[in-house]
Design a protein around this motif. Structure first.
Motif, PDB file in Angstrom:
ATOM      1  N   GLU A  44       0.824  -1.208   0.000  1.00 27.60           N
ATOM      2  CA  GLU A  44       0.000   0.000   0.000  1.00 27.60           C
ATOM      3  C   GLU A  44       0.863   1.266   0.000  1.00 27.60           C
ATOM      4  O   GLU A  44       0.514   2.265  -0.640  1.00 27.60           O
ATOM      5  CB  GLU A  44      -0.970   0.000   1.186  1.00 27.60           C
ATOM      6  N   TYR A  45       2.015   1.207   0.680  1.00 27.40           N
ATOM      7  CA  TYR A  45       2.909   2.362   0.700  1.00 27.40           C
ATOM      8  C   TYR A  45       3.599   2.538  -0.653  1.00 27.40           C
ATOM      9  O   TYR A  45       3.827   3.661  -1.107  1.00 27.40           O
ATOM     10  CB  TYR A  45       3.929   2.218   1.830  1.00 27.40           C
ATOM     11  N   GLY A  46       3.911   1.407  -1.292  1.00 32.39           N
ATOM     12  CA  GLY A  46       4.477   1.476  -2.635  1.00 32.39           C
ATOM     13  C   GLY A  46       3.511   2.102  -3.619  1.00 32.39           C
ATOM     14  O   GLY A  46       3.888   2.942  -4.448  1.00 32.39           O
ATOM     15  N   ILE A  47       2.230   1.727  -3.532  1.00 27.73           N
ATOM     16  CA  ILE A  47       1.216   2.271  -4.433  1.00 27.73           C
ATOM     17  C   ILE A  47       1.041   3.765  -4.194  1.00 27.73           C
ATOM     18  O   ILE A  47       0.952   4.564  -5.139  1.00 27.73           O
ATOM     19  CB  ILE A  47      -0.111   1.507  -4.244  1.00 27.73           C
ATOM     20  N   GLN A  48       0.990   4.168  -2.930  1.00 27.45           N
ATOM     21  CA  GLN A  48       0.864   5.595  -2.617  1.00 27.45           C
ATOM     22  C   GLN A  48       2.073   6.377  -3.136  1.00 27.45           C
ATOM     23  O   GLN A  48       1.931   7.506  -3.623  1.00 27.45           O
ATOM     24  CB  GLN A  48       0.703   5.781  -1.114  1.00 27.45           C
ATOM     25  N   TYR A  62       4.057   0.679 -12.235  1.00 29.25           N
ATOM     26  CA  TYR A  62       4.422  -0.197 -11.116  1.00 29.25           C
ATOM     27  C   TYR A  62       3.800  -1.563 -11.340  1.00 29.25           C
ATOM     28  O   TYR A  62       2.577  -1.710 -11.379  1.00 29.25           O
ATOM     29  CB  TYR A  62       3.923   0.420  -9.807  1.00 29.25           C
ATOM     30  N   LEU A  63       4.633  -2.578 -11.512  1.00 28.26           N
ATOM     31  CA  LEU A  63       4.180  -3.950 -11.702  1.00 28.26           C
ATOM     32  C   LEU A  63       4.234  -4.690 -10.370  1.00 28.26           C
ATOM     33  O   LEU A  63       5.309  -4.841  -9.782  1.00 28.26           O
ATOM     34  CB  LEU A  63       5.062  -4.669 -12.722  1.00 28.26           C
ATOM     35  N   ILE A  64       3.081  -5.134  -9.894  1.00 23.13           N
ATOM     36  CA  ILE A  64       2.999  -5.950  -8.680  1.00 23.13           C
ATOM     37  C   ILE A  64       2.805  -7.381  -9.141  1.00 23.13           C
ATOM     38  O   ILE A  64       1.727  -7.772  -9.591  1.00 23.13           O
ATOM     39  CB  ILE A  64       1.854  -5.478  -7.773  1.00 23.13           C
ATOM     40  N   LEU A  84      -5.688  -3.375  -1.975  1.00 23.84           N
ATOM     41  CA  LEU A  84      -4.718  -2.683  -2.838  1.00 23.84           C
ATOM     42  C   LEU A  84      -5.380  -2.200  -4.123  1.00 23.84           C
ATOM     43  O   LEU A  84      -5.113  -1.088  -4.591  1.00 23.84           O
ATOM     44  CB  LEU A  84      -3.553  -3.625  -3.165  1.00 23.84           C
ATOM     45  N   GLU A  85      -6.248  -3.039  -4.681  1.00 28.18           N
ATOM     46  CA  GLU A  85      -6.952  -2.643  -5.903  1.00 28.18           C
ATOM     47  C   GLU A  85      -7.877  -1.457  -5.643  1.00 28.18           C
ATOM     48  O   GLU A  85      -7.988  -0.548  -6.481  1.00 28.18           O
ATOM     49  CB  GLU A  85      -7.727  -3.836  -6.453  1.00 28.18           C
ATOM     50  N   ARG A  86      -8.527  -1.437  -4.472  1.00 24.93           N
ATOM     51  CA  ARG A  86      -9.375  -0.287  -4.118  1.00 24.93           C
ATOM     52  C   ARG A  86      -8.538   0.974  -3.965  1.00 24.93           C
ATOM     53  O   ARG A  86      -8.975   2.075  -4.349  1.00 24.93           O
ATOM     54  CB  ARG A  86     -10.149  -0.573  -2.826  1.00 24.93           C
ATOM     55  N   LEU A  87      -7.340   0.826  -3.412  1.00 22.68           N
ATOM     56  CA  LEU A  87      -6.451   1.982  -3.256  1.00 22.68           C
ATOM     57  C   LEU A  87      -6.081   2.561  -4.615  1.00 22.68           C
ATOM     58  O   LEU A  87      -6.064   3.791  -4.794  1.00 22.68           O
ATOM     59  CB  LEU A  87      -5.201   1.567  -2.480  1.00 22.68           C
ATOM     60  N   VAL A  88      -5.793   1.697  -5.564  1.00 22.07           N
ATOM     61  CA  VAL A  88      -5.499   2.165  -6.930  1.00 22.07           C
ATOM     62  C   VAL A  88      -6.705   2.907  -7.496  1.00 22.07           C
ATOM     63  O   VAL A  88      -6.560   3.971  -8.128  1.00 22.07           O
ATOM     64  CB  VAL A  88      -5.105   0.979  -7.834  1.00 22.07           C
ATOM     65  N   ASP A  89      -7.895   2.378  -7.247  1.00 22.70           N
ATOM     66  CA  ASP A  89      -9.117   3.054  -7.692  1.00 22.70           C
ATOM     67  C   ASP A  89      -9.242   4.438  -7.050  1.00 22.70           C
ATOM     68  O   ASP A  89      -9.515   5.437  -7.725  1.00 22.70           O
ATOM     69  CB  ASP A  89     -10.356   2.221  -7.329  1.00 22.70           C
ATOM     70  N   ASP A  90      -9.048   4.484  -5.730  1.00 26.49           N
ATOM     71  CA  ASP A  90      -9.215   5.740  -4.998  1.00 26.49           C
ATOM     72  C   ASP A  90      -8.214   6.799  -5.473  1.00 26.49           C
ATOM     73  O   ASP A  90      -8.548   7.990  -5.547  1.00 26.49           O
ATOM     74  CB  ASP A  90      -9.032   5.509  -3.494  1.00 26.49           C
ATOM     75  N   GLN A  92      -6.864   6.850  -8.422  1.00 30.07           N
ATOM     76  CA  GLN A  92      -7.065   7.042  -9.864  1.00 30.07           C
ATOM     77  C   GLN A  92      -5.731   6.920 -10.632  1.00 30.07           C
ATOM     78  O   GLN A  92      -5.358   7.793 -11.428  1.00 30.07           O
ATOM     79  CB  GLN A  92      -7.730   8.389 -10.142  1.00 30.07           C
ATOM     80  N   ILE A  93      -5.039   5.819 -10.362  1.00 31.82           N
ATOM     81  CA  ILE A  93      -3.743   5.583 -11.028  1.00 31.82           C
ATOM     82  C   ILE A  93      -3.748   4.240 -11.748  1.00 31.82           C
ATOM     83  O   ILE A  93      -2.754   3.509 -11.753  1.00 31.82           O
ATOM     84  CB  ILE A  93      -2.558   5.660 -10.019  1.00 31.82           C
ATOM     85  N   HIS A  94      -4.873   3.940 -12.408  1.00 35.22           N
ATOM     86  CA  HIS A  94      -4.984   2.671 -13.120  1.00 35.22           C
ATOM     87  C   HIS A  94      -3.934   2.528 -14.215  1.00 35.22           C
ATOM     88  O   HIS A  94      -3.493   1.415 -14.527  1.00 35.22           O
ATOM     89  CB  HIS A  94      -6.380   2.541 -13.738  1.00 35.22           C
ATOM     90  N   SER A  95      -3.517   3.632 -14.800  1.00 32.66           N
ATOM     91  CA  SER A  95      -2.514   3.564 -15.870  1.00 32.66           C
ATOM     92  C   SER A  95      -1.100   3.451 -15.325  1.00 32.66           C
ATOM     93  O   SER A  95      -0.152   3.271 -16.095  1.00 32.66           O
ATOM     94  CB  SER A  95      -2.620   4.796 -16.774  1.00 32.66           C
ATOM     95  N   ASN A  96      -0.951   3.530 -13.993  1.00 36.09           N
ATOM     96  CA  ASN A  96       0.381   3.511 -13.384  1.00 36.09           C
ATOM     97  C   ASN A  96       0.652   2.307 -12.500  1.00 36.09           C
ATOM     98  O   ASN A  96       1.757   2.145 -11.992  1.00 36.09           O
ATOM     99  CB  ASN A  96       0.612   4.792 -12.566  1.00 36.09           C
TER     100      ASN A  96
END
Length: 218
Positions: A44-48, A62-64, A84-90, A92-96
């Protein structure tokens, strides 16, 4: 005390940009994390951090890589991955951010590492004494941004990577941005990783064990 490094398999691989092209990732800056997913990975910290980096480097991806750990899946299903998927949604970094939700073969792991520009381990346990994933990354010459767990402090010393604070997305992002904005220093770190990586290939590790046994016998 004789230190023999965690071994990694030897492979001759195509250049990074060739592998990116084959994977349809031309023009992307690839940051990766691989391994069985569990809450201790701190993803989650990596995604943020990626959300912050993408503001100035929109080409970052970022490839997980990897599926949920079987033990975690048995206890709590896919709840961590779904968070983690919800965090990406929140954010708005689906392309990243891209999830590759399956168990990877050794060949796939090595190929993904070879096409990566930076490896990241935002792990949460400061006492973690070894990381096979970090060993692979350094073995293949990939500069790593990591939290300072014990193995990372050791393997990334002498300018082979950058250490960020635990549970701190801002600190991770600062390290990533530094590497992206100082390509000459990043290249120098990669070269230091490659030099250590030569000692981590299985044939060399085997030779070091052989020499240790012969010395002990003598």
């Amino acid at each position: 005390i004789k230190v023999i490094h965690h071994g990694v398999p030897y492979r001759q691989l195509e250049p990074r940009e060739v592998l990116k092209a084959k994977a349809g990732l031309e023009g992307r800056t690839i940051i990766s994390t691989f391994g069985l997913i569990n809450p201790g990975k701190g993803l989650e910290y990596g995604i943020q951090a990626i959300a912050s980096v993408a503001q100035t480097h929109p080409e970052v991806l970022y490839l997980i890589l990897g599926e949920t750990h079987p033990g975690i899946k048995q206890e709590s299903g896919e709840s961590y991955r779904e968070s983690l998927e919800r965090l990406v949604d929140d954010l708005q970094i689906h392309s990243n951010v891209r999830f590759v939700n399956r168990y990877l073969t050794q060949e796939e792991i090595i190929s993904y590492l070879q096409l990566s520009d930076i490896y990241m381990t935002p792990y949460l346990n400061p006492e973690q004494a070894v990381s096979g994933t970090l060993a692979y990354a350094v073995g293949y010459g990939r500069v790593t941004v990591s939290t300072p767990y014990r193995y990372a402090q050791d393997i990334l010393s002498n300018g082979r990577g950058m250490l960020a604070k635990f549970k701190d997305a801002k600190s991770l992002a600062e390290c990533i941005n530094f590497l992206l904005e100082h390509p000459e220093e990043k290249a120098a770190m990669e070269e230091r990783c490659l030099q250590l990586g030569k000692r981590m290939m299985w044939p060399q590790v085997a030779r070091e064990y052989e020499q240790l046994f012969l010395t002990a016998i003598d």
